[in-house]
Design an enzyme around this catalytic site. Structure first.
Site, PDB file in Angstrom:
ATOM      1  N   LEU A   1       0.826  -1.205   0.000  1.00 50.49           N
ATOM      2  CA  LEU A   1       0.000   0.000   0.000  1.00 50.49           C
ATOM      3  C   LEU A   1       0.859   1.254   0.000  1.00 50.49           C
ATOM      4  CD1 LEU A   1      -2.650  -1.193   2.631  1.00 50.49           C
ATOM      5  CD2 LEU A   1      -2.589  -1.612   0.170  1.00 50.49           C
ATOM      6  N   ARG A   2       2.181   1.066   0.090  1.00 47.72           N
ATOM      7  CA  ARG A   2       3.163   2.168   0.041  1.00 47.72           C
ATOM      8  C   ARG A   2       3.048   3.129   1.213  1.00 47.72           C
ATOM      9  NH1 ARG A   2       6.193  -0.829  -2.980  1.00 47.72           N
ATOM     10  NH2 ARG A   2       5.721  -0.895  -5.202  1.00 47.72           N
TER      11      ARG A   2
ATOM     12  N   ASP B   1      -0.392  -9.488  -5.569  1.00 47.21           N
ATOM     13  CA  ASP B   1       0.998  -9.023  -5.522  1.00 47.21           C
ATOM     14  C   ASP B   1       1.064  -7.563  -5.981  1.00 47.21           C
ATOM     15  OD1 ASP B   1       3.680  -9.087  -5.024  1.00 47.21           O
ATOM     16  OD2 ASP B   1       4.230  -9.910  -6.969  1.00 47.21           O
TER      17      ASP B   1
ATOM     18  N   HIS C   1       3.393   1.808  -8.556  1.00 44.40           N
ATOM     19  CA  HIS C   1       4.549   2.688  -8.744  1.00 44.40           C
ATOM     20  C   HIS C   1       4.102   3.973  -9.426  1.00 44.40           C
ATOM     21  CE1 HIS C   1       7.763   0.041  -7.537  1.00 44.40           C
ATOM     22  NE2 HIS C   1       7.346  -0.927  -8.334  1.00 44.40           N
TER      23      HIS C   1
END
Lengths: 427, 320
Positions: free
Chosen positions: A64-65, A305, A309
């Protein structure tokens, strides 16, 4: 709120259910499948005719950054994408920044997820301190904080002694170890070793980068008795290794990412950085064997997965780009495509995205059992739409499926009896 | 599922960028050779210039150090009357794609007409060609292990000058095939131009996987591999190959694969010896061979200018 979902084809593989009937939820729980409970008054009725009503998906791995992502994706944006993809529960690997090796990070993620309210978010804790592969992480504290397993994420543990002790300690804490198998020396390239890597001159990653690591770890798993799960298989030979181990009665499970079932090394042609992923897309015979592995239950889980980005991370010569695919939005329609394209068994596919991953995480979810939490996904299998940067809810637009005509779309997602996603074009 | 676009060709089927010898027709490759034949005479004149690219600006964009290739590109551009800009960028500073992108945007703002690009990443020239605005042309001067198409064409040019045509020829490429962009470009070029048989000769550690899928015969034994060949192309062996687990030592490599007069006895009596340079005497090639009658190594260098003139003028000549 009382909800009645009517006339949908209810598919609940865990309970062996596949029939057109109504589902009733109340106070966040499923109260009946089929017959209307006496005195039930629906506040909201969803007409699901022509659609499939299934358990909300359980995704074994989504990044989820947050914390630490310096791009724009975060827990709020990505759980929103999860809801749009029919996912009600997801699990975050420990390679956040800071790494999930202290209870504080776990709490932070839980809090942010709760604030967003779009999906249930769980964590895997680190297997080693700072994923440094030298000292053990505080697995017991991580478990207390709510971690559902431990993992070194994408960082291979070179030192066999450390791996052995980490497994033994995980046994002590009664935690499952999640392993992404990669030999650090063989795995240094950027695409599958084959005719395409040779032609394109890209540094290759041989199949043995994965199989050697699996073979080593299987022996350690056998010796330590740890419960282990192999993440992101990519090669046919890996499926065979897991199949043999399971036949011998070992408690190992395995998953594959949805994109490994669609793409091959051929798709990397023209240096398409959207196909830069680890482990790499392999030969089409590998892809066929991975799907066969799901059908014979060697591989029990399909995950997204998800690795969003920013576009500049993918705008560079192939090897210089970041690996990873954004997939929360697309896992379900892409799985459905396997039914049309490959004749895959729909029940098995849905099981592999619901009850099977829930079981590996030790969760009760992933079914439409009466009295279970009302986590439900409604999917229109006939809806045709185009995958564009705009149509993707995730902040990560990095998928090689951009431009595809996709068949099938989630129309509603219900989490704890609350509607958390509704497609605007649906009835 | 991906649509294979040939970035190199414009709508009329003319050369637009020169990124790889792969995917170009025999006619196009032959046209490059024929044009180079015309330019080969320019260097021997008193006035070594033709006005074909007058008023055009060509930037040599080298992210990897190079003297020989950059110099011949520079000479070629100058002989075509273009203005030349040499930009050497330390590859370490641009390892991140963002800065490559930034560098490109800066250079584009200077209104260059052509970039000659060398970069350590395979696919870098493709990447740049897909990003630049439509008027800008890209010539690949070497990208990672992938391609070095002008080197391959000058080797083909040298072979054609000596042998007349490609049909019936057996050609062997010897050495570090794995890391060689020259070898990959030569394989595509010679196969397209219609040689009879292409061989690669190297230890298994220096041959990449599925090599034969590229249309070559693989030999680990040099004596068997050189049997009856009409041309031998030796590749430079980098010193760093001896550092890892690819080769034990330069001495042992020379013992097993070094090209000597004795080994050449196996080949066709008229065999020619090529090398893209710079050569390592006593590592891949014996001095007697390098300086001997069969060696065309120095000829290759001067033909390199003609080939680059041909490619540059062809890329700049066509429409979008």
């Amino acid at each position: 709120m009382n909800i009645c979902i009517e006339k949908g084809r209810v598919l609940d593989p865990k309970n062996g259910l596949d029939k057109v009937c109504n589902i009733y939820t109340s106070k966040g729980f499923i109260v009946s499948v089929g017959r209307k409970p006496t005195g039930f008054e629906a506040k909201k009725t969803i007409d699901a005719s022509g659609q499939i009503v299934m358990p909300g998906l359980v995704d074994l791995s989504a990044r989820l950054r947050e914390p630490g992502g310096h791009g724009k994706a975060n827990i709020a944006s990505e759980t929103k994408a999860a809801a749009a993809g029919g996912i009600t529960t997801l699990c975050v690997p420990p390679d956040t920044d800071p790494i999930i090796d202290t209870p504080a990070v776990v709490e932070l993620i839980h809090q942010r997820a709760e604030r967003s309210g779009k999906a249930k978010v769980f964590c895997l804790g680190a297997l080693t301190h700072e994923l440094g592969s030298e000292r053990l992480a505080e697995m017991y504290s991580l478990k207390e904080a709510g971690c559902l397993g431990v993992s070194n994420a994408m960082v291979p543990i070179k030192n066999t002694e450390v791996m052995r002790r980490a497994m033994e300690y995980a046994v002590t804490c009664d935690m499952t170890v999640f392993i992404q198998p990669e030999d650090p020396w063989l795995g240094g390239g950027s695409m599958h070793e084959g005719a395409y890597s040779t032609r394109m001159g890209l540094p290759p990653i041989p199949e043995t980068a994965e199989t050697v690591a699996i073979a080593r770890d299987l022996l350690l798993i056998e010796a330590t008795g740890v419960r282990a799960h192999f993440m992101r298989l990519s090669s046919a030979r890996s499926v065979e290794l897991i199949r043999d181990a399971r036949k011998r009665g070992m408690s190992v499970t395995a998953d594959v990412s949805i994109h490994q079932l669609h793409f091959t090394d051929r798709d990397v042609e023209d240096y398409n950085s959207l196909c830069h992923v680890k482990p790499p897309f392999r030969h089409h015979s590998d892809r066929e064997k991975l799907l066969a592995g799901i059908m014979d239950s060697t591989i029990t889980v399909i995950c997204s997965d998800h690795q969003p980005h920013d576009s500049d991370k993918k705008t560079a010569p192939f090897s210089a780009t970041e690996p990873g695919v954004s997939a929360l939005d697309l896992i379900l329609p892409m799985a459905f495509q396997l039914v049309d394209m490959k004749g895959a068994d729909l029940n098995k596919l849905i099981l592999s995205m619901t009850a099977a991953p829930a079981e590996i995480l030790g969760l009760e979810s992933g079914s439409l059992t009466v009295d279970a939490a009302a986590d439900i996904c409604i999917f229109d299998p006939e809806k045709v739409w185009k995958v564009t940067e705009k149509s993707l809810v995730s902040d990560g637009k990095n998928t090689p499926a951009l431009g595809w005509e996709m068949k099938g779309k989630v129309t509603h997602t219900i989490l704890n009896g609350k509607l958390v996603y509704k497609n605007n074009e649906s009835k | 599922m991906t649509v294979h676009k040939n970035l190199q060709i414009n709508k009329e089927g003319r050369l637009k960028h020169f990124l790889s010898t792969e995917g170009l027709s025999r006619e196009l490759l032959t046209e490059i050779l024929d044009n180079a034949e015309n330019f080969a005479g320019v260097g021997e004149r008193a006035v070594k210039k033709v006005p074909l690219l007058r008023g055009k600006t060509i930037a040599n964009l080298f992210f990897e150090p190079s003297t020989r290739t950059r110099t011949t590109f520079e000479l070629a551009a100058k002989r075509l009357s273009a203005d030349v800009l040499n930009i050497n960028i330390e590859s370490s500073a641009t390892k991140k794609g963002e800065s490559l992108l930034d560098t490109l945007q800066t250079l584009e703002a200077m209104h260059c007409d052509m970039f000659v690009v060398r970069h350590a990443n395979s696919g870098a020239a493709h990447f740049i060609a897909s990003l630049v605005s439509s008027g800008v042309r890209i010539v690949n001067a070497g990208d990672g292990r992938h391609a070095h198409p002008t080197q391959a064409m000058l080797d083909a040019f040298t072979v054609r000058r000596h042998k007349g045509s490609f049909s019936g020829l057996k050609i062997a490429i010897v050495g570090d095939i794995m890391h060689s962009r020259v070898a990959r470009s030569e394989i595509h070029a010679f196969n397209t131009l219609g040689v009879k048989e292409l061989r690669v000769i190297a230890p298994k550690t220096l041959i990449p996987a599925y090599m034969s899928a590229l249309g070559v015969k693989v030999f680990h034994n040099i004596d068997a591999g050189l049997k009856d060949v009409d041309a031998v192309i030796m590749l430079r062996l980098q010193n760093e190959r001896m550092q890892g687990a690819l080769l034990p030592s330069a001495d042992e490599f020379f013992k097993m694969y070094g090209l000597t007069e004795k080994r050449l006895e196996n080949a066709h009596p008229d065999v020619m010896v090529l090398h893209p340079g710079p050569i390592n005497r006593g590592v891949e090639i014996d001095s007697d061979v390098a300086d001997g009658a069969r060696s065309v190594i120095l000829e290759q260098v001067s033909y390199g200018i003609a080939i680059r003139m041909a490619v540059m003028s062809m890329c700049m000549g066509g429409s979008e």
